[in-house]
Design a protein around this motif. Structure first.
Motif, mmCIF file in Angstrom:
data_model
loop_
_atom_site.group_PDB
_atom_site.id
_atom_site.type_symbol
_atom_site.label_atom_id
_atom_site.label_comp_id
_atom_site.label_asym_id
_atom_site.label_seq_id
_atom_site.Cartn_x
_atom_site.Cartn_y
_atom_site.Cartn_z
ATOM 1 N N ILE A 24 -65.170 60.730 -0.703
ATOM 2 C CA ILE A 24 -65.418 62.242 -0.425
ATOM 3 C C ILE A 24 -64.366 63.090 -0.509
ATOM 4 N N PHE A 25 -62.974 62.547 0.073
ATOM 5 C CA PHE A 25 -61.775 62.994 0.037
ATOM 6 C C PHE A 25 -61.052 63.301 -1.562
ATOM 7 N N ALA A 26 -61.413 62.213 -1.993
ATOM 8 C CA ALA A 26 -60.823 62.124 -3.316
ATOM 9 C C ALA A 26 -61.620 63.188 -4.144
ATOM 10 N N LYS A 27 -62.642 63.199 -4.094
ATOM 11 C CA LYS A 27 -63.671 64.159 -5.093
ATOM 12 C C LYS A 27 -63.020 65.473 -4.884
ATOM 13 N N ILE A 28 -62.994 65.965 -3.611
ATOM 14 C CA ILE A 28 -62.343 67.156 -3.367
ATOM 15 C C ILE A 28 -61.115 67.398 -3.745
ATOM 16 N N GLY A 29 -60.121 66.254 -3.567
ATOM 17 C CA GLY A 29 -58.907 66.401 -4.048
ATOM 18 C C GLY A 29 -58.430 66.447 -5.448
ATOM 19 N N VAL A 30 -59.414 65.880 -6.228
ATOM 20 C CA VAL A 30 -59.150 66.152 -7.748
ATOM 21 C C VAL A 30 -59.970 67.438 -8.365
ATOM 22 N N GLU A 31 -60.258 68.154 -7.670
ATOM 23 C CA GLU A 31 -60.950 69.297 -8.224
ATOM 24 C C GLU A 31 -59.926 70.281 -8.953
ATOM 25 N N SER A 84 -57.514 50.307 -11.335
ATOM 26 C CA SER A 84 -58.583 50.640 -10.636
ATOM 27 C C SER A 84 -58.502 52.228 -10.032
ATOM 28 N N TRP A 85 -57.646 52.462 -9.387
ATOM 29 C CA TRP A 85 -57.246 53.885 -8.891
ATOM 30 C C TRP A 85 -57.220 55.134 -9.743
ATOM 31 N N ILE A 86 -56.654 54.716 -11.030
ATOM 32 C CA ILE A 86 -56.561 55.687 -12.167
ATOM 33 C C ILE A 86 -58.070 56.009 -12.783
ATOM 34 N N CYS A 87 -58.933 54.828 -12.885
ATOM 35 C CA CYS A 87 -60.207 54.861 -13.383
ATOM 36 C C CYS A 87 -61.239 55.598 -12.431
ATOM 37 N N TYR A 88 -60.882 55.218 -11.284
ATOM 38 C CA TYR A 88 -61.741 55.787 -10.095
ATOM 39 C C TYR A 88 -61.433 57.253 -9.904
ATOM 40 N N PHE A 89 -60.301 57.882 -9.850
ATOM 41 C CA PHE A 89 -59.934 59.369 -9.824
ATOM 42 C C PHE A 89 -60.482 59.999 -11.011
ATOM 43 N N ARG A 90 -60.492 59.525 -12.243
ATOM 44 C CA ARG A 90 -60.957 59.920 -13.364
ATOM 45 C C ARG A 90 -62.475 60.342 -13.522
ATOM 46 N N ALA A 91 -63.253 59.065 -12.738
ATOM 47 C CA ALA A 91 -64.562 59.112 -12.808
ATOM 48 C C ALA A 91 -65.045 60.327 -11.805
ATOM 49 N N LEU A 92 -64.435 60.199 -10.699
ATOM 50 C CA LEU A 92 -64.458 61.319 -9.525
ATOM 51 C C LEU A 92 -64.277 62.597 -10.120
ATOM 52 N N GLN A 93 -63.357 62.985 -11.111
ATOM 53 C CA GLN A 93 -62.939 64.074 -11.513
ATOM 54 C C GLN A 93 -64.304 64.368 -12.641
ATOM 55 N N LEU A 94 -64.694 63.611 -13.144
ATOM 56 C CA LEU A 94 -65.731 63.857 -14.340
ATOM 57 C C LEU A 94 -67.396 63.636 -13.808
ATOM 58 N N GLY A 95 -67.469 63.078 -12.549
ATOM 59 C CA GLY A 95 -69.012 62.675 -12.083
ATOM 60 C C GLY A 95 -69.016 62.969 -10.783
ATOM 61 N N ASP A 96 -70.368 62.910 -10.099
ATOM 62 C CA ASP A 96 -70.519 63.089 -8.798
ATOM 63 C C ASP A 96 -70.120 61.786 -8.012
ATOM 64 N N ALA A 97 -69.449 62.040 -6.854
ATOM 65 C CA ALA A 97 -68.735 61.045 -5.873
ATOM 66 C C ALA A 97 -70.207 60.154 -5.397
ATOM 67 N N ALA A 98 -71.274 60.732 -5.237
ATOM 68 C CA ALA A 98 -72.504 59.887 -4.978
ATOM 69 C C ALA A 98 -72.847 58.736 -6.152
ATOM 70 N N ARG A 99 -72.378 59.146 -7.362
ATOM 71 C CA ARG A 99 -72.887 58.338 -8.159
ATOM 72 C C ARG A 99 -71.671 57.367 -8.616
ATOM 73 N N VAL A 100 -70.538 57.753 -8.549
ATOM 74 C CA VAL A 100 -69.125 57.080 -8.713
ATOM 75 C C VAL A 100 -68.994 55.806 -7.832
ATOM 76 N N ALA A 101 -69.081 56.279 -6.503
ATOM 77 C CA ALA A 101 -68.512 55.349 -5.159
ATOM 78 C C ALA A 101 -69.592 54.117 -5.315
ATOM 79 N N LYS A 105 -67.947 49.945 -6.015
ATOM 80 C CA LYS A 105 -68.131 49.204 -5.031
ATOM 81 C C LYS A 105 -69.073 47.900 -5.416
ATOM 82 N N LEU A 106 -69.498 47.732 -6.552
ATOM 83 C CA LEU A 106 -70.198 46.689 -7.179
ATOM 84 C C LEU A 106 -69.707 45.401 -6.852
#
Length: 129
Positions: A24-31, A84-101, A105-106
């Motif tokens: 949640i925080f990261a999605k808002i933080g990378v806006e 992992s963090w770089i990929c995660y933040f990039r994914a959050l920047q491009l997509g919805d947190a509800a789909r990325v998270a 966590k797989l």
């Protein structure tokens, strides 16, 4: 209460809760910032928080007391965590947190691992640090 703090299950539940907050925080933080720079800021914060925890709990260790093998695997873990963090933040920047998270966590990475990762974990658990 003390028994809860010694339980791995309690720590795992706390980890899941903090991971949910992270999404949640990261999605808002990378806006409005580059995702790699956001990862850099996050890393600085983590360093300060961990330093405070180590100081408060008197858990600093002499660097010379750590084996070369342990350093090797900590460095490898750090590189994997950073990637992992770089990929995660990039994914959050491009997509919805509800789909990325949930993908983040797989239990097994979608790229697969033919069982070798489990072998490595078992070998690492058996041998002293």
């Amino acid at each position: 209460m003390n028994q809860l703090l010694l339980s791995w299950q309690s720590w795992a539940v706390l980890s899941a809760c903090f991971a949910a907050l992270t999404a949640i925080f990261a999605k808002i933080g990378v806006e409005n910032v580059n995702s790699d720079f956001a990862t850099f800021i996050r890393t600085i914060v983590i360093c300060f928080v961990l330093r405070a925890i180590l100081a408060a709990t008197n858990q600093f260790q002499p660097l010379s007391a750590i084996s070369t093998r342990t350093y090797l695997f900590l460095v490898l873990s750090g590189v994997a965590t950073g990637a992992s963090w770089i990929c995660y933040f990039r994914a959050l920047q491009l997509g919805d947190a509800a789909r990325v998270a949930p993908i983040d966590k797989l239990p097994q990475p979608p790229c697969g691992s033919s069982g070798r990762t489990g072998d490595l974990h078992r070998r690492a658990a058996r041998s002293p640090g």
